[in-house]
Design a protein around this motif. Structure first.
Motif, PDB file in Angstrom:
ATOM      1  N   GLY A 230       0.784  -1.220   0.000  1.00 17.38           N
ATOM      2  CA  GLY A 230       0.000   0.000   0.000  1.00 17.38           C
ATOM      3  C   GLY A 230       0.819   1.274   0.000  1.00 17.38           C
ATOM      4  O   GLY A 230       0.246   2.374   0.032  1.00 17.38           O
ATOM      5  N   SER A 231       2.144   1.161  -0.056  1.00 18.22           N
ATOM      6  CA  SER A 231       2.977   2.360  -0.085  1.00 18.22           C
ATOM      7  C   SER A 231       2.937   3.042  -1.449  1.00 18.22           C
ATOM      8  O   SER A 231       3.396   4.172  -1.590  1.00 18.22           O
ATOM      9  CB  SER A 231       4.423   2.013   0.268  1.00 18.22           C
ATOM     10  OG  SER A 231       4.966   1.088  -0.674  1.00 18.22           O
ATOM     11  N   ARG A 236      -3.191   4.224  -3.007  1.00 13.83           N
ATOM     12  CA  ARG A 236      -2.367   5.294  -2.454  1.00 13.83           C
ATOM     13  C   ARG A 236      -2.502   6.563  -3.300  1.00 13.83           C
ATOM     14  O   ARG A 236      -2.511   7.683  -2.764  1.00 13.83           O
ATOM     15  CB  ARG A 236      -0.908   4.835  -2.394  1.00 13.83           C
ATOM     16  CG  ARG A 236       0.027   5.804  -1.678  1.00 13.83           C
ATOM     17  CD  ARG A 236      -0.338   5.938  -0.201  1.00 13.83           C
ATOM     18  NE  ARG A 236       0.588   6.785   0.516  1.00 13.83           N
ATOM     19  CZ  ARG A 236       1.647   6.327   1.182  1.00 13.83           C
ATOM     20  NH1 ARG A 236       1.902   5.017   1.210  1.00 13.83           N
ATOM     21  NH2 ARG A 236       2.434   7.157   1.829  1.00 13.83           N
ATOM     22  N   ASP A 239      -5.547   8.359  -2.408  1.00 14.30           N
ATOM     23  CA  ASP A 239      -5.424   8.981  -1.091  1.00 14.30           C
ATOM     24  C   ASP A 239      -4.545  10.221  -1.098  1.00 14.30           C
ATOM     25  O   ASP A 239      -4.762  11.137  -0.295  1.00 14.30           O
ATOM     26  CB  ASP A 239      -4.859   7.972  -0.078  1.00 14.30           C
ATOM     27  CG  ASP A 239      -5.827   6.848   0.230  1.00 14.30           C
ATOM     28  OD1 ASP A 239      -7.029   6.996  -0.070  1.00 14.30           O
ATOM     29  OD2 ASP A 239      -5.371   5.809   0.761  1.00 14.30           O
ATOM     30  N   GLU A 240      -3.553  10.283  -1.997  1.00  8.94           N
ATOM     31  CA  GLU A 240      -2.577  11.365  -1.932  1.00  8.94           C
ATOM     32  C   GLU A 240      -2.704  12.411  -3.030  1.00  8.94           C
ATOM     33  O   GLU A 240      -2.296  13.559  -2.832  1.00  8.94           O
ATOM     34  CB  GLU A 240      -1.154  10.787  -1.953  1.00  8.94           C
ATOM     35  CG  GLU A 240      -0.799  10.002  -0.710  1.00  8.94           C
ATOM     36  CD  GLU A 240       0.698   9.788  -0.554  1.00  8.94           C
ATOM     37  OE1 GLU A 240       1.474  10.414  -1.305  1.00  8.94           O
ATOM     38  OE2 GLU A 240       1.083   9.003   0.322  1.00  8.94           O
TER      39      GLU A 240
END
Length: 728
Positions: A230-231, A236, A239-240
């Motif tokens: 999930g990095s 991701r 989310d970012e």
């Protein structure tokens, strides 16, 4: 040179034998049998869907009996081979869609012939001969184009999958789809795991390929990154890259570009793994992103902040898909109005249902409105604030750019503004210095002037200190210092926004307030602009106003360069500005510049502070290849100052009609502009020629319940909160 398939020509005698997938329903991405039945049950193809069907047939049919043109990669963006492979991807997708809708096997044969050619050629390709340095491709000069190609072509393969015999599918998967998916993922981990639009396209391509090929490994790394922790990966990125309001960190131009892989991959996830609830992720962030993309436009074109190509607007293919998918999930009738303005839809069941609803008269007005779009994953990195005078065509709009840097595509333009009126960009943003896919212009790359001019602070309508760009022109440093929004409010009489910037220049803090007076002393809305600069040391401050139109009048004598011109400076964008004229304005007096844009006049009135000079500038200096558009700016310049306040107002007025030979209200309606302050309390008093007065009281650092009192010229102004508009 063409690459014509030969190895699998023997399969042509077998293509009429249908092959079914085992275990799961197909197609995995496109039109299912039930959806095709729904469409074919309609007595006619409704409106936009019928037009999409006809245009796709017109594009695909000429190739049904032709040998596929599959050239070996040779050219950079805009060159023949580059553009041909893009045409081929669209042809294959169109053929696959037409096969699903009509059952005509000629379309399946066309898609299969072209896929065969690519599957035979691709394993033999090395790096592209015109490779881009950061992320070279094989079929294209950069792997980004390769990912876009795969997102498109895997849908074509999905559409004809059941029609192909197993051996031919094996050839396509082993020769094309698996090698390309491996190349875009493990072959380029620095791009695949990047939280950036290039990474979005790569994970979407690999993930969608995984669903079609029954390869869960591809889906997992696409969702969670190569480490599967999930990095990185699609989740991701969701989310970012988006703020809680659906604003994309690189700005609306790249938001629309990244929107397509986001919505297509999300739709594939929803279809194959609905339990993930991808459209509900982060409170429906993808649907918010579609809405934000629409809102970040004026008269059909996106706000051109950062590295934007200014021709892009809501009719772009990415948003056509976004609107059809958003309507399918929300049934929001206002989206039908956007689809109507787009003038097209997609060949999917979503596109069919949208077109039918539009034809049935279900459309309602889309609510363009004043809004704040926070920036950053948690909304903590500034904001893009949009002030609108209304929703009607030709309304006024102010765009206040108090966002974060926007990564490498961001410009050094904290607290810049844009202004629109009468359907036009009046106070513009230059956007990107690039001629996309025009090979003669630096191969379609961003031009050198994108760095030397378009990104520089002086290319924007915001503060420049000591002729340097913010953050020294270092975008990574810029990422560390987002602006701080101070207020945003809307009302019947005015909309207002304020923000502060610290860190753009060492030891300098500047605060800007932009207020749209919708019901003020003039017949049309006007914009008040207040920029307050504080520093412990003396500097030269330049405040450019870039404007579009023909200068009509200036109320100050000019020292104009009529025989020869010199560049305004040596670096940081100043080397690209011709110094056209200069003027001086005594402190306390007004500068008025009036220009004409199409049929409307605009006057910018500035209140001069101590030691203010004016510079009229035009782009074109140090431009030997004629790469820059000729645009103009007025710079308010103050030298040897520590603290300074710039105060101005922009008003629209009058009408010019050359055909009917009449002009009305060509002169400003402003009689006086006054500024006074006491600590953090400020007043801007505006007096119109008809005697009407409006006084804007400001205390942008205060809370909503803080009381304020300020006296000016015998009148006491008392208010609560960060602002108030008085009629005296």
């Amino acid at each position: 040179m063409r690459f014509v398939p030969t190895i699998f020509a023997a399969f042509l005698v077998l293509v009429s034998v249908p092959c079914s997938a085992e275990g799961q329903e197909r197609p995995r991405l496109g039109l299912t049998a039930d959806e095709v039945a729904e469409i074919n049950a309609s007595p006619d193809a409704p409106g936009l869907f019928g037009e999409a069907l006809a245009s796709t047939r017109a594009a695909v049919n000429p190739w049904l009996d032709e040998t596929p043109d599959i050239p070996l990669p040779a050219d950079a963006g805009g060159g023949y081979t580059h553009e041909q492979h893009k045409r081929n991807q669209r042809t294959m997708l169109g053929a696959g869609q037409l096969y699903r809708l009509t059952g005509d096997e000629d379309y399946a044969r066309l898609a299969a012939r072209m896929l065969d050619a690519y599957a035979t050629m691709y394993p033999e390709l090395g790096e592209h001969p015109m490779k881009k340095e950061q992320s070279p491709g094989r079929l294209f000069w950069q792997s980004l184009n390769e990912a876009v190609w795969l997102v498109t072509v895997i849908q074509a393969y999905d559409a004809i999958y059941d029609w192909l015999p197993p051996g031919r599918r094996e050839h396509l998967e082993s020769g094309l789809f698996r090698p390309m998916a491996e190349f875009l993922s493990r072959g380029q981990p620095q791009t695949f795991d990047k939280i950036h639009n290039h990474g979005t396209w790569a994970v979407a391509a690999v993930g969608m390929t995984g669903y079609v090929l029954d390869e869960p490994e591809y889906v997992e790394i696409a969702l969670l990154g190569l480490k599967k922790d999930g990095s990185a990966g699609f989740i991701r990125q969701l989310d970012e890259l988006f703020s809680p309001d659906g604003y994309y960190s690189e700005g609306p131009y790249y938001q629309r570009y990244a929107l397509l892989p986001f919505v297509l991959f999300a739709q594939a996830i929803e279809r194959n793994e609905p339990r993930r609830g991808i459209f509900e992720h982060r409170d429906g962030i993808l649907l918010k992103a579609v809405d934000a993309t629409i809102q970040l436009s004026y008269n059909g074109l996106f706000f051109p902040i950062n590295d934007a190509i200014k021709d892009k607007g809501i009719d772009t293919a990415e948003l056509v898909y976004g609107v059809s998918i958003a309507f399918a999930r929300t049934r929001d009738p206002s989206l039908l109005t956007i689809a109507q303005r787009q003038g097209r839809t997609v060949l999917s069941v979503d596109g069919f249902r949208l077109a039918k609803a539009l034809q049935d008269g279900q459309a309602t007005s889309y609510p363009f409105r004043s809004r704040v779009f926070t920036d950053g994953p948690a909304g903590e990195q500034g904001a893009l604030m949009v002030l609108r005078s209304g929703e009607e065509h030709g309304h006024q709009a102010v765009i206040f750019k108090a966002t974060a840097q926007g990564m490498g595509h961001g410009h050094f333009d904290r607290l810049a503004w844009l202004f629109y009126d009468n359907g036009n960009e009046i106070v513009p943003d230059y956007g990107a210095a690039r001629y996309l896919n025009v090979e003669a212009k630096y191969g379609g790359h961003y031009l050198p002037e994108n760095n030397t001019w378009a990104k520089q602070t002086v290319a924007h309508s915001t503060l420049v200190v000591d002729e340097a760009s913010q953050f020294g022109g270092d975008w990574k440093r810029g990422m560390e210092f987002p602006p701080r929004p101070l207020m945003f409010a809307t009302g019947d009489r005015l909309d207002i926004a304020a923000a502060r910037m610290e860190g753009a220049y060492d030891g300098v803090r500047f605060t800007r307030v932009l207020a749209m007076l919708k019901n003020g002393p003039f017949s049309r809305p006007a914009v008040v602009d207040l920029m307050r600069v504080k520093s412990g040391e003396t500097h030269r401050y330049d405040l450019p106003l870039h404007f579009r139109g023909q200068v009509m009048s200036i109320n100050r004598p000019l020292d104009a360069s009529t025989q020869s011109m010199q560049a305004l400076g040596q670096d940081n964008g100043y080397q690209h500005l011709w110094a056209r004229a200069t003027a001086q304005v005594p402190a306390g007096e007004l500068l008025q510049l009036t220009w004409l844009n199409e049929d409307r006049f605009y006057t910018h009135t500035a209140l001069a502070g101590d030691g203010m000079n004016l510079v009229f500038a035009q782009t074109g200096a140090d431009d030997p290849d004629f790469n820059l558009r000729h645009e103009q700016a007025l710079l308010q310049r103050v030298s040897n100052a520590d603290d300074h306040v710039f105060v101005s107002i922009l008003e629209a007025h009058g009408k010019y009609d050359g055909a009917r030979e009449y002009t009305t209200e060509s002169a400003s309606n402003l009689a006086d502009l006054v500024y006074t302050a006491d600590g953090n309390r400020e007043l801007v008093r505006i007096t119109a020629r008809n005697g009407a007065v409006a006084t804007l009281a400001l205390a942008p650092d205060s809370g909503p319940d803080d009381a304020h009192r300020l006296e000016y010229d015998g009148t006491v102004y008392e208010w609560t909160g960060p602002y108030h508009l008085f009629d005296n």
